[in-house]
Scaffold this motif. Structure first.
Motif, PDB file in Angstrom:
ATOM      1  N   HIS B 133      14.913  11.395  28.602  1.00 47.39           N
ATOM      2  CA  HIS B 133      14.242  10.415  27.597  1.00 47.39           C
ATOM      3  C   HIS B 133      15.251   9.400  27.282  1.00 47.39           C
ATOM      4  N   CYS B 350      13.566  13.868  19.896  1.00 46.87           N
ATOM      5  CA  CYS B 350      14.075  12.490  19.911  1.00 46.87           C
ATOM      6  C   CYS B 350      12.780  11.330  19.978  1.00 46.87           C
ATOM      7  N   CYS B 411      17.852  19.096  18.750  1.00 47.21           N
ATOM      8  CA  CYS B 411      16.872  19.109  19.498  1.00 47.21           C
ATOM      9  C   CYS B 411      15.691  20.072  19.186  1.00 47.21           C
ATOM     10  N   CYS B 414      12.038  21.255  20.037  1.00 47.38           N
ATOM     11  CA  CYS B 414      11.163  20.325  21.077  1.00 47.38           C
ATOM     12  C   CYS B 414      11.186  21.271  22.441  1.00 47.38           C
TER      13      CYS B 414
HETATM   14  S1  SF4 Z   1      15.276  18.402  24.220  1.00 46.02           S
HETATM   15 FE1  SF4 Z   1      13.754  17.364  23.191  1.00 46.02          FE
HETATM   16  S2  SF4 Z   1      14.923  16.313  21.666  1.00 46.02           S
HETATM   17 FE2  SF4 Z   1      16.300  16.889  23.063  1.00 46.02          FE
HETATM   18  S3  SF4 Z   1      16.700  15.183  24.187  1.00 46.02           S
HETATM   19 FE3  SF4 Z   1      15.095  16.490  25.433  1.00 46.02          FE
HETATM   20  S4  SF4 Z   1      13.240  15.612  24.525  1.00 46.02           S
HETATM   21 FE4  SF4 Z   1      14.721  14.985  23.329  1.00 46.02          FE
END
Ligand code: SF4
Lengths: 213, 473
Positions: B133, B350, B411, B414
């Motif tokens: 991401h 995120c 996180c 997520c």
């Molecule tokens: S786990 Fe989720 S919040 Fe964490 S960096 Fe990856 S997509 Fe983003």
């Protein structure tokens, strides 16, 4: 990294599009600080009935008997054929580590996700992109013939079928060179350290605010 | 000769050398590190006896494994494997001398929230992070690549990334968004249109009136999900808003350096006559609030729509994909989206854990209680600073009064690497970015939505059109 040599390997099918890296290696295994030993957890959620625990022994776990990885005819497979967008999702290099550790040296699909594709080369796995029809023909022939194997000749960029048919594939010459010679990217790049330093000097002159440390 | 795209400009200004087949060494200005994808990279450096090329280009924080409940040190992390990973990053940053925002530091949080918030992400930079991401940072006109762990090590050791130039793709969203339609809906609609492989091999620039009107945080939400459209890189051209956004942040240049920087950033947009390899257009005024129904982010529909029927799909691979997703999600073909029950709610990640996201969700929640059908609702700010800001504005109270749990940054649910997990079989309205099988917890069923839609679903106990709620209030 070992040198990539021509070999003939048993083919396993993964007949789904958009197989993501979470499916290839579920997140709980990302907690490891090592880069080896992930093979037993490859496709963990599809492969076992229970939830996998990192570093735990897998020999007594209940398996899903109908999942391809568990079928007797595919034991020892080293070539995986897949559908489009294989390896999408998270950038985790644990996915190619798990594939390699399990024993896959070659992946064949109509398309791969970018980061995953890159990560494969860094770990001695050759991802081959072939058109839909060709990949589909592998699926059909493989289904029909137990023990279906392909020969992969990277030097000549050819996949050779059991009947002798030759299919050519494309690969970047730089990546091919690295795989064939088992070269380490970092060592190669550092051969250009002087050039990087020179770049840095002129770049800094143009963008001084990036170097205020 | 045609003009250059923003991607062309960023690429050209960072090429150190190029091989005959086009493979290039690209100079990297910033690397963000977190605990999950860095341990093997540091180990590699150590084993080869190498040192980081440019220490100050690196910045580390903790996000994936961090508990979101109160705790004060890594030693208190219950899961021993998570604990070791968190402790390992601490040992590595100390050993190599890399700046980190550790546990308990208000600046700690999700890397993709922290970078822009600190001014560690600046226009014109090349930025990498061992996380897909990373495309998020392209919202500021930076060339940001998500990379694998071998590449993390490569960048640490050489300050360069080996890359081949990608194709240029433009998604232009013109028109004006309806009230209640958000950046999240825009990006879900884009992915619904082009598919999860639509941007493979491309640097994906988002343009058009909708993107120009959008806040910088909204642009981050859109760029964040470029990877869900297959593109490793997302981009938005730099404008006044971008420059105002980065101004005055801790890592942002000051004084004379600021003047020099802003002068050079002015050109960070695609030229009017730039040529893109692929152009896709959407009419922003036609975008409806989106809900994902399946196990891939391209499986989205309008809130007023129905779940697709595999029998109506001609492509056999797609049809079997739909059938498999319906089974996993326990949904019926042709069922209205509004009938999907919502048992869990997660506002965070995120994609949607910046201050504007919490403001928007709070606006919907204010004066309401979440439905009794909702077993747990989590609000998880993206960083300690976002949390503090929200608390200054009293937003935490609105969430807590409505029945949400107001958590610490990370996180979280997520991807459920910490203790926050979606239980098997339950449906979750989630503001995150991936609805893959088991993503939020083994057997969990994720529906991707905007913060506003998640708040509305929390109140109703099923999906509803947030525009109706906004109109009613
Ligand atoms: S786990 Fe989720 S919040 Fe964490 S960096 Fe990856 S997509 Fe983003």
């Amino acid at each position: 990294m070992d040198k990539f040599t021509t070999f003939t390997g048993l083919v396993m099918p993964m007949d789904r599009a958009n197989v993501d890296t979470d499916a290839i290696l579920p997140k709980q295994f990302l907690k490891s600080i090592r880069r080896s030993g992930f093979g037993p957890y490859l496709f963990d959620e599809w492969r076992y009935e229970d939830v996998g625990i990192p570093d735990a022994d897998t020999s007594h776990r209940p398996i899903r008997k109908d999942f391809v990885l568990n079928l007797p005819r595919y034991q020892g497979a080293s070539i995986l054929i897949a559908r489009e967008n294989f390896g999408c999702g998270s950038s985790r290099e644990h996915a190619p580590w798990a594939l390699k550790d399990y024993g896959f040296d070659v992946l064949i699909a109509p398309s791969f996700a970018d980061i995953f594709f890159n990560n494969c080369f860094k770990n001695g796995i050759l991802p081959i992109i072939l058109d839909d029809q060709t990949v589909d023909s592998f699926f059909k022939e493989n289904e029909a013939q137990e023990g279906y194997s392909l020969t992969v000749d990277l030097a000549n960029q050819q996949v050779i079928k059991p009947n002798g048919d030759i299919i050519e594939f494309e690969v970047d010459s730089f990546r091919k060179h690295c795989l064939l010679n088992g070269l380490d990217d970092i060592g190669l790049t550092l051969q250009h350290a002087e050039q990087i330093r020179l770049f840095e000097v002129s770049y800094k002159a143009k963008n001084p605010w990036l170097f205020t440390e | 000769m045609a003009g250059k795209t923003l991607y062309d400009k960023l690429w050209d200004s960072h090429v150190v050398r190029q091989e005959e087949d086009g493979t290039s060494l690209i100079y990297i200005d910033r690397q963000l590190l977190h605990e999950v994808t860095s341990p093997q990279a540091f180990e590699g450096l150590r084993m080869a006896g190498r040192k980081p090329w440019r220490l100050n280009a690196n910045l580390a924080t903790y996000d994936h494994n961090v508990p979101t409940t109160d705790f004060s040190s890594a030693d208190e992390i219950e899961d021993p494997v998570s604990r070791v990973q968190v402790q390992t990053l601490g040992m590595n940053t100390r050993e190599f001398g890399i700046t980190e925002f550790g546990l308990g530091d208000p600046r700690q949080g999700i890397v993709h929230v922290v970078g822009p918030e600190e001014g560690a992400t600046l226009p014109g930079m090349t930025l990498v992070c061992g996380d897909s991401h990373t495309a998020t940072h392209g919202a500021l006109g930076a060339l940001a690549h998500g990379i694998g762990t071998s590449e993390v090590e490569h960048v640490l050791a050489t300050q360069c990334l080996l890359q081949k130039k990608m194709k240029n793709m433009l998604v232009r969203v013109d028109g004006e968004l309806q009230i209640g339609v958000t950046p999240k809906d825009v990006v879900l609609a884009i992915i619904g249109k082009i598919g999860t492989a639509g941007g493979t091999g491309c640097a994906l620039e988002f343009g058009g009136q909708v993107m120009r009107d959008m806040s910088v945080e909204g642009r981050m939400t859109v760029c964040n999900m470029a990877i869900e459209a297959g593109a490793r890189v997302g981009l938005v051209g730099v404008d006044e808003k971008t420059i105002n956004y980065v101004k005055g942040r801790p890592f942002t240049p000051k004084g004379e350096m600021w003047d020099l920087a802003t002068e050079s950033w002015k050109d960070l947009k695609s030229d009017d006559d730039a040529e893109f390899d692929i152009v896709v257009e959407l009419n922003g005024s036609e975008i409806e609030p989106q809900v994902s129904w399946g196990t891939s982010p391209e499986m989205v529909v309008d809130i007023g729509g129905k779940i697709p029927n595999p029998e109506k799909e001609m492509d056999p691979v797609k049809a079997s994909g739909i059938a498999r997703a319906l089974e996993y999600m326990d949904l019926d073909a042709d069922m209205p989206v509004k009938d999907i029950p919502v048992e869990y709610v997660f506002i965070g990640s995120c994609t949607n854990s910046r201050i504007e996201d919490f403001r928007a969700a709070a606006q919907v929640l204010k004066g309401h209680k979440i439905s009794e059908k909702v077993q747990q609702a989590l609000a998880v700010p993206g960083s300690g600073l976002v949390k503090q800001q929200a608390e200054r504005e009293g937003l935490d109270k609105i969430f807590i009064d409505a029945g949400f749990e107001w958590r610490n940054p990370g996180c979280s649910m997520c991807l459920a690497m910490n203790a926050d997990k979606l239980p098997e079989g339950l449906h979750c309205a989630s503001t995150s970015n991936r609805n893959f099988e088991g993503r939020q917890g083994a057997g969990g069923r994720t529906h991707l939505v905007s913060p506003e839609m998640a708040a509305a679903a929390a109140i109703a106990g099923h999906f509803v059109d947030v525009r109706e709620m906004l109109r009613a209030s």
